[in-house]
Design a protein around this motif. Structure first.
Motif, PDB file in Angstrom:
ATOM      1  N   GLU A 164       0.800  -1.225   0.000  1.00  7.07           N
ATOM      2  CA  GLU A 164       0.000   0.000   0.000  1.00  7.07           C
ATOM      3  C   GLU A 164       0.833   1.275   0.000  1.00  7.07           C
ATOM      4  O   GLU A 164       0.766   2.075   0.939  1.00  7.07           O
ATOM      5  CB  GLU A 164      -0.955  -0.023   1.204  1.00  7.07           C
ATOM      6  N   PRO A 165       1.606   1.483  -1.054  1.00 12.37           N
ATOM      7  CA  PRO A 165       2.462   2.676  -1.101  1.00 12.37           C
ATOM      8  C   PRO A 165       1.643   3.938  -1.377  1.00 12.37           C
ATOM      9  O   PRO A 165       0.505   3.841  -1.857  1.00 12.37           O
ATOM     10  CB  PRO A 165       3.383   2.379  -2.285  1.00 12.37           C
ATOM     11  N   SER A 166       2.248   5.098  -1.105  1.00 12.86           N
ATOM     12  CA  SER A 166       1.564   6.329  -1.488  1.00 12.86           C
ATOM     13  C   SER A 166       1.954   6.737  -2.908  1.00 12.86           C
ATOM     14  O   SER A 166       1.219   7.443  -3.579  1.00 12.86           O
ATOM     15  CB  SER A 166       1.861   7.443  -0.485  1.00 12.86           C
ATOM     16  N   LEU A 167       3.130   6.264  -3.334  1.00 10.84           N
ATOM     17  CA  LEU A 167       3.537   6.511  -4.724  1.00 10.84           C
ATOM     18  C   LEU A 167       4.091   5.218  -5.321  1.00 10.84           C
ATOM     19  O   LEU A 167       5.012   4.614  -4.768  1.00 10.84           O
ATOM     20  CB  LEU A 167       4.633   7.588  -4.790  1.00 10.84           C
ATOM     21  N   ALA A 168       3.504   4.824  -6.447  1.00 13.80           N
ATOM     22  CA  ALA A 168       3.985   3.619  -7.116  1.00 13.80           C
ATOM     23  C   ALA A 168       4.601   3.998  -8.458  1.00 13.80           C
ATOM     24  O   ALA A 168       3.998   4.738  -9.236  1.00 13.80           O
ATOM     25  CB  ALA A 168       2.847   2.636  -7.321  1.00 13.80           C
ATOM     26  N   ILE A 169       5.809   3.510  -8.670  1.00  9.75           N
ATOM     27  CA  ILE A 169       6.471   3.735  -9.957  1.00  9.75           C
ATOM     28  C   ILE A 169       6.407   2.422 -10.734  1.00  9.75           C
ATOM     29  O   ILE A 169       6.866   1.390 -10.241  1.00  9.75           O
ATOM     30  CB  ILE A 169       7.943   4.145  -9.744  1.00  9.75           C
ATOM     31  N   LEU A 170       5.839   2.465 -11.914  1.00 12.02           N
ATOM     32  CA  LEU A 170       5.771   1.256 -12.742  1.00 12.02           C
ATOM     33  C   LEU A 170       6.794   1.396 -13.865  1.00 12.02           C
ATOM     34  O   LEU A 170       6.625   2.215 -14.752  1.00 12.02           O
ATOM     35  CB  LEU A 170       4.377   1.076 -13.347  1.00 12.02           C
ATOM     36  N   ASP A 171       7.858   0.602 -13.773  1.00 12.07           N
ATOM     37  CA  ASP A 171       8.925   0.713 -14.766  1.00 12.07           C
ATOM     38  C   ASP A 171       8.675  -0.275 -15.906  1.00 12.07           C
ATOM     39  O   ASP A 171       8.943  -1.463 -15.767  1.00 12.07           O
ATOM     40  CB  ASP A 171      10.274   0.448 -14.085  1.00 12.07           C
ATOM     41  N   GLU A 172       8.191   0.245 -17.001  1.00 14.41           N
ATOM     42  CA  GLU A 172       7.896  -0.563 -18.194  1.00 14.41           C
ATOM     43  C   GLU A 172       7.183  -1.859 -17.836  1.00 14.41           C
ATOM     44  O   GLU A 172       7.565  -2.943 -18.284  1.00 14.41           O
ATOM     45  CB  GLU A 172       9.188  -0.836 -18.990  1.00 14.41           C
ATOM     46  N   THR A 173       6.171  -1.719 -17.037  1.00 12.62           N
ATOM     47  CA  THR A 173       5.410  -2.881 -16.586  1.00 12.62           C
ATOM     48  C   THR A 173       4.781  -3.629 -17.765  1.00 12.62           C
ATOM     49  O   THR A 173       4.513  -4.821 -17.695  1.00 12.62           O
ATOM     50  CB  THR A 173       4.354  -2.431 -15.559  1.00 12.62           C
ATOM     51  N   ASP A 174       4.576  -2.911 -18.864  1.00 13.59           N
ATOM     52  CA  ASP A 174       3.946  -3.546 -20.034  1.00 13.59           C
ATOM     53  C   ASP A 174       4.916  -4.379 -20.863  1.00 13.59           C
ATOM     54  O   ASP A 174       4.490  -5.179 -21.693  1.00 13.59           O
ATOM     55  CB  ASP A 174       3.303  -2.481 -20.928  1.00 13.59           C
ATOM     56  N   SER A 175       6.220  -4.242 -20.608  1.00 10.54           N
ATOM     57  CA  SER A 175       7.160  -4.948 -21.483  1.00 10.54           C
ATOM     58  C   SER A 175       7.034  -6.456 -21.286  1.00 10.54           C
ATOM     59  O   SER A 175       6.933  -6.945 -20.166  1.00 10.54           O
ATOM     60  CB  SER A 175       8.597  -4.485 -21.229  1.00 10.54           C
ATOM     61  N   GLY A 176       7.020  -7.148 -22.392  1.00 14.75           N
ATOM     62  CA  GLY A 176       6.958  -8.614 -22.350  1.00 14.75           C
ATOM     63  C   GLY A 176       5.599  -9.171 -22.006  1.00 14.75           C
ATOM     64  O   GLY A 176       5.477 -10.342 -21.685  1.00 14.75           O
ATOM     65  N   LEU A 177       4.549  -8.351 -22.047  1.00  9.92           N
ATOM     66  CA  LEU A 177       3.225  -8.856 -21.706  1.00  9.92           C
ATOM     67  C   LEU A 177       2.351  -8.975 -22.947  1.00  9.92           C
ATOM     68  O   LEU A 177       2.354  -8.097 -23.805  1.00  9.92           O
ATOM     69  CB  LEU A 177       2.525  -7.892 -20.733  1.00  9.92           C
ATOM     70  N   ASP A 178       1.585 -10.066 -23.029  1.00  9.50           N
ATOM     71  CA  ASP A 178       0.592 -10.131 -24.096  1.00  9.50           C
ATOM     72  C   ASP A 178      -0.626  -9.318 -23.647  1.00  9.50           C
ATOM     73  O   ASP A 178      -0.699  -8.853 -22.510  1.00  9.50           O
ATOM     74  CB  ASP A 178       0.233 -11.581 -24.441  1.00  9.50           C
ATOM     75  N   ILE A 179      -1.579  -9.193 -24.539  1.00 10.47           N
ATOM     76  CA  ILE A 179      -2.662  -8.244 -24.291  1.00 10.47           C
ATOM     77  C   ILE A 179      -3.524  -8.646 -23.094  1.00 10.47           C
ATOM     78  O   ILE A 179      -3.959  -7.796 -22.320  1.00 10.47           O
ATOM     79  CB  ILE A 179      -3.500  -8.041 -25.590  1.00 10.47           C
ATOM     80  N   ASP A 180      -3.685  -9.966 -22.879  1.00 11.57           N
ATOM     81  CA  ASP A 180      -4.499 -10.408 -21.740  1.00 11.57           C
ATOM     82  C   ASP A 180      -3.813 -10.108 -20.414  1.00 11.57           C
ATOM     83  O   ASP A 180      -4.431  -9.627 -19.471  1.00 11.57           O
ATOM     84  CB  ASP A 180      -4.785 -11.913 -21.843  1.00 11.57           C
TER      85      ASP A 180
END
Lengths: 254, 435
Positions: free
Chosen positions: A163-179
């Motif tokens: 439960e952070p107050s600030l979340a950094i998503l570093d290229e979370t989409d890389s390597g993911l298929d659409i689902d």
């Protein structure tokens, strides 16, 4: 919440961040886009406290504290969370045990008692639903043999637990298929509560179809060269990064 | 060195042992080898990194007859789960029945001295297997123990018996009033279809120097299962050479786990001779050492017959000025086709002064085999450490978590619950890990 002023950083002798300015207020979602090598992941690493990078100038204030003075663990305990682009595999440590340790270390820092087993399990079950992650995955060694999607879901699960107050998503989409992308993004969206802020780092606009940002910034050669609303992401998608270069008066061939 | 030789000579003269049996033969050849080869120096390839001569070159006493060790002393060294264990107590190298406790009935577990055993039906087994390890260790250390083997113990695990009581062996050196050298010797026969757990520990009482030169020769028959665990957690003035020589003469399965935490100079020779087709051998080791402890694991897997499987994994965490040696030999003889033999040695160095020497050695004479070996030496994974810290786990706790996870892979191989729990506790304590 987070205020970055003229942040400069390098790795070994190479200057990567050349004066970043960015303000994030509670509840806001900011996206940082940019071509490869622009410094996106460096920014995430510097904020999380990775020691490979040397901060050579500037300031970062996080919830009233000098972020750069804090150890990586204290940054986390203060409410900063980095979802890794490449989550690390740690044989022999189960996600359950690890996250229990992490949750209790954060609680200790805040002067709270460790969470009891029943409470912890309840919380875990609740957060597991959020990212559609299976219990059996969490009893296995952390990220070991996980698919790309499972690793990223595990990151969001941990985020939900901490439960952070600030979340950094570093290229979370890389390597993911659409689902997988959809599941991860939905998990993130469920964690948007009007107070929690997000810094979403991505190369492609795709992720921002699901996690709709309030602001989009374009990072190029270590500086934010353009900022705008969510429509800027669409413009980038349509025209490519070349139009930024053109605006900056650079030769596109270069 | 001459002191040690002298000591043994005096001992033999004081206890005349004549005749023509296998014990006498071993004594004679032992004396010859001791004379010819002497105590190995670092010029000896097998002893390159372990300065055994310097540790042996002390004014030791070889005192087997008189010991002041009482039952109360034994109480202090007992391992968890002892209540339901057979406990064999050796003092200064020699088995003491009055300090021991045998729970298993005689038709499951039979224990007698080697000199007695050669007068019984066991004679054939003793004649065939006693001293076999000398073929693999032609040096004065092995020879020294051979000379005194007649003081050893014969342990028979009867065929078709699965022992519900494990066998705990305590090798106690009583160094409370003098430097002690001891030479325990055992020959263990695990009968067909039998299953048994052995747990072995060396203990030195007192603060004087101690040296245990121990040989255990073990014969495993068809369809038998042997589990053998060693816990090495002594003081820095305790030294030892431990040779465990296992002949799998029937299709059988053996699991070995060796844990090392503390000690002076420790040398483990662990040999697996796979003499029947289709044997299975698992060898695991964990050395988690600091101070100036020197741990040397020499292992041999000799594949004589086809279709055998062996897996070896030794892991080390080496801190302060400690040193570790790993030497793993795998022989695949010409007839041993379809052998699967795997070997891995992984080390984490925690200080700049810690040392590890690791050497895999494969000698393959068959052409249809699967063998692999590998070794790693490194620091704690910085990426993993950062990952844990970035989730709020403090640096010290994160290190402990990673190291314990590294060690845990070996601890999980201990199938005897009280011993596994105990091992987890002492390793967690060593690594500052909160279990």
């Amino acid at each position: 919440m987070l205020s970055i002023k003229n942040l400069q950083a390098r790795i070994e002798e190479k200057e990567i961040l050349k004066g970043i300015n960015l303000d994030i207020k509670p509840g806001e979602v900011h996206a940082i886009m940019g071509p490869n090598g622009s410094g996106k992941s460096t920014l995430a690493s510097v904020l999380a406290g990775r020691s490979d990078y040397e901060v050579t100038g500037g300031e970062v204030e996080f919830n009233g504290k000098d972020l750069l003075e804090l150890s990586p663990e204290d940054r986390s305990r203060e409410g900063l969370f980095l979802a890794f682009q490449y989550p690390i595999e740690i044989p022999g440590v189960s996600t359950t045990n690890f996250i229990k340790t992490a949750v209790n270390e954060v609680r200790k820092y805040k002067g709270q008692d460790p969470m009891d087993a029943v409470e912890f399990l309840k919380k875990m079950k609740e957060k597991m639903k959020l990212v559609e992650i299976d219990q059996s995955l969490l009893t296995r060694s952390l990220n070991e043999g996980f698919s790309g999607g499972e690793k990223k879901r595990n990151e969001i699960f941990q985020m939900a637990m901490l439960e952070p107050s600030l979340a950094i998503l570093d290229e979370t989409d890389s390597g993911l298929d659409i689902d997988a992308l959809r599941i991860v993004a939905e998990g993130v969206n469920k964690l948007r509560d009007g107070n929690r802020s997000f810094l979403v780092i991505t190369h492609y606009q795709r992720l921002l179809d699901y996690i709709v940002p309030d602001y989009v910034h374009v990072l190029y050669k270590g500086k934010i060269v353009k900022s705008g609303g969510k429509e800027l992401a669409l413009e980038l998608e349509e025209k490519g990064y070349d139009f930024i270069k053109e605006e900056l008066g650079e030769s596109v061939e270069a | 060195m001459s002191d040690v030789k002298e000591l043994i000579k005096n001992k033999i003269e004081a206890t005349p042992f004549s005749g023509n049996g296998s014990l006498q033969a071993l004594l004679k050849t032992g004396l010859q080898v001791l004379e010819q080869e002497g105590i190995p120096t670092v010029k000896h390839e097998e002893w390159k990194y372990t300065r055994i001569a310097s540790v042996l070159n002390k004014n030791y006493h070889y005192a087997v007859e008189k010991t002041g060790v009482s039952k109360t002393d034994v109480d202090v060294v007992r391992l968890p789960g002892y209540e339901s264990a057979n406990e064999l107590v050796f003092v200064n190298g020699v088995y003491h029945a009055e300090l021991s406790k045998i729970l298993s009935p005689k038709d499951e577990l039979d224990i007698l001295t080697l000199s007695e055993a050669v007068k019984t039906d066991y004679k054939a087994i003793v004649d065939k297997h006693l001293g076999h390890s000398a073929q693999y260790h032609k040096d004065g250390i092995n020879a020294m123990n051979n000379v005194l083997a007649y003081e050893g113990l014969f342990i028979s695990v009867k065929k078709n018996k699965k022992l519900s009581n494990p066998v705990y062996c305590y090798y106690i050196n009583d160094a409370r009033s003098a430097k002690i050298l001891s030479q325990p010797r055992t020959l263990i026969h695990v009968g067909a279809n039998a299953e048994v757990f052995f747990v072995e520990e060396e203990i030195t009482l007192g603060t004087d120097d101690s040296f245990i030169n121990r040989i255990a020769e073990i014969v495993v028959e068809d369809n038998a299962q042997l589990h053998i665990y060693k816990i090495q957690n002594e003081d820095s003035h305790s030294n030892c050479v431990k040779t465990t020589h296992i002949r799998q003469i029937g299709v059988s399965k053996v699991n070995s786990v060796t844990l090392t935490l503390n000690g002076g100079m420790i040398r483990n020779n662990l040999n697996f001779i796979l003499e029947a087709p289709g044997c299975e051998s698992h060898m695991y080791g964990l050395y988690c050492v600091k101070g100036e402890t020197h741990i040397d694991n020499h292992t041999i897997v000799d594949n004589v017959q086809p279709n055998s499987f062996s897996n070896e994994l030794y892991k080390g965490i080496i801190d302060e000025k400690a040193t570790a040696v790993f030497n793993g030999k795998i022989f695949v003889r010409q007839d041993a086709q379809k052998t699967n033999a795997y070997q891995s040695n992984k080390n984490v160095l925690l200080s700049n002064e810690a040392t590890v020497n690791t050497k895999p050695q494969l000698e393959i004479f068959a052409d249809d085999v699967k063998c692999s070996h590998g070794c790693t030496v490194g620091r704690l994974d910085e990426e993993a450490l950062f990952y844990l810290r970035a989730r709020g786990v403090g640096e010290k706790a994160a290190k402990a978590l990673l190291l314990y996870a590294f060690a845990g892979e070996i601890l999980d191989k201990i199938e005897l619950e009280p011993i596994r729990k105990y091992a987890e506790e002492i390793i967690a304590e060593r690594l500052d890990f909160d279990l």
